[in-house]
Design a protein around this motif. Structure first.
Motif, PDB file in Angstrom:
ATOM      1  N   ILE A   1       0.867  -1.180   0.000  1.00 56.07           N
ATOM      2  CA  ILE A   1       0.000   0.000   0.000  1.00 56.07           C
ATOM      3  C   ILE A   1       0.902   1.227   0.000  1.00 56.07           C
ATOM      4  CG2 ILE A   1      -1.904   1.174   1.160  1.00 56.07           C
ATOM      5  CD1 ILE A   1      -2.605  -1.667   0.414  1.00 56.07           C
ATOM      6  N   HIS A   2       0.675   2.140  -0.940  1.00 54.51           N
ATOM      7  CA  HIS A   2       1.521   3.328  -1.062  1.00 54.51           C
ATOM      8  C   HIS A   2       0.677   4.593  -1.098  1.00 54.51           C
ATOM      9  CE1 HIS A   2       5.424   1.442  -2.946  1.00 54.51           C
ATOM     10  NE2 HIS A   2       5.305   1.247  -1.645  1.00 54.51           N
ATOM     11  N   ASN A   3       1.173   5.620  -0.416  1.00 57.16           N
ATOM     12  CA  ASN A   3       0.609   6.956  -0.607  1.00 57.16           C
ATOM     13  C   ASN A   3       0.779   7.365  -2.066  1.00 57.16           C
ATOM     14  OD1 ASN A   3      -0.571   8.393   1.726  1.00 57.16           O
ATOM     15  ND2 ASN A   3       1.369   7.895   2.722  1.00 57.16           N
ATOM     16  N   SER A   4      -0.111   8.202  -2.539  1.00 54.50           N
ATOM     17  CA  SER A   4      -0.068   8.588  -3.950  1.00 54.50           C
ATOM     18  C   SER A   4       1.245   9.263  -4.330  1.00 54.50           C
ATOM     19  CB  SER A   4      -1.239   9.515  -4.271  1.00 54.50           C
ATOM     20  OG  SER A   4      -1.175  10.692  -3.474  1.00 54.50           O
ATOM     21  N   SER A   5       1.942   9.874  -3.362  1.00 53.79           N
ATOM     22  CA  SER A   5       3.195  10.566  -3.653  1.00 53.79           C
ATOM     23  C   SER A   5       4.427   9.667  -3.529  1.00 53.79           C
ATOM     24  CB  SER A   5       3.349  11.767  -2.709  1.00 53.79           C
ATOM     25  OG  SER A   5       3.330  11.342  -1.355  1.00 53.79           O
ATOM     26  N   THR A   6       4.260   8.392  -3.141  1.00 50.16           N
ATOM     27  CA  THR A   6       5.397   7.489  -2.954  1.00 50.16           C
ATOM     28  C   THR A   6       5.830   6.911  -4.301  1.00 50.16           C
ATOM     29  OG1 THR A   6       4.616   6.910  -0.744  1.00 50.16           O
ATOM     30  CG2 THR A   6       6.181   5.401  -1.770  1.00 50.16           C
TER      31      THR A   6
END
Length: 224
Positions: free
Chosen positions: A59-64
């Motif tokens: 799971i990644h933040n959109s900015s990662t």
């Protein structure tokens, strides 16, 4: 027979017996030398993952960046990032709302075809704040779906109140100004009044006035 001769004979017999025993052992266990010795416990190499079950999802933040292999369990807008699966593998995924905030209902889902390296990512996803669980299934898997739990926690923005438009105040109607009164001629300041000349004193006569006539009493003779 001397003692030295007896020792020599004993040594010879013992040597022959030893050689015979060795030959018998070698002939009695054919292929024994070719059998590999067992590896000591704990030194064996772990078996490789079966094709289909290898790979991981994060799971990644959109900015990662997509190359970051960390898992981020607290996100706002997010995407799913896959690494090391079989080339071109097809994936189906579901996200369910999960206790303590959810009821296990499916709230998001999709499909994905991985690239030739077995990697891939979804588009950005957005969900209400709460607890969720990802179920990641794919073609060729031999075990259960890969799973991840995570929290969506977006900062609540305080809405800026919209100002109520106020109707502009009507411009005041210009009123005709009262004409400026013309300056009135000011009464001339009263000058000094000429004083009436005091009457000159009449000259006093030193002659005594004539006495007033005294009426005559009696009847006057009638003249004819």
């Amino acid at each position: 027979m001397s003692l030295d001769s007896r020792r020599a004979n004993f040594t010879f017999v013992a040597g022959v017996a030893l050689v015979t025993t060795g030959i018998t052992f070698a002939l009695g266990a054919p292929g024994a030398a070719a059998r590999p010795a067992a590896a000591p416990p704990g030194h064996g190499k772990a078996p490789a993952a079966v094709n289909g079950d290898n790979g991981t999802v994060k799971i990644h933040n959109s900015s990662t960046p997509v190359t970051d292999r960390r898992n981020e369990p607290h996100v706002c807008v997010f995407y799913l990032d896959a690494f090391g699966f079989d080339p071109g593998q097809s994936v189906s995924w579901q996200i369910k709302s999960w206790p303590p905030t959810g009821d296990r209902a499916v709230v998001d889902q999709g499909t994905l075809t991985l690239d030739n390296a077995g990697d891939g990512r979804t588009s950005d996803q957005a969900l209400p704040n709460g607890h969720y669980k990802l179920f990641w299934t794919f073609t060729g898997e031999h075990g259960a779906a890969k799973q991840k739990v995570f929290w969506v926690s977006c900062p609540s923005s305080t809405p800026t109140p919209t100002p109520t438009p106020t109707s502009p105040s009507p411009a005041p109607t210009p009123t005709s100004s009262s004409p400026t009164p013309a300056p009135t001629s000011s009464s001339p300041a009263p000058g000094p009044t000429a004083s009436s000349p005091s009457p000159a004193p009449s000259p006093t006569s030193s002659i005594a006035p004539a006495p007033a006539p005294v009426p005559v009493t009696g009847t006057l003779p009638v003249t004819g």
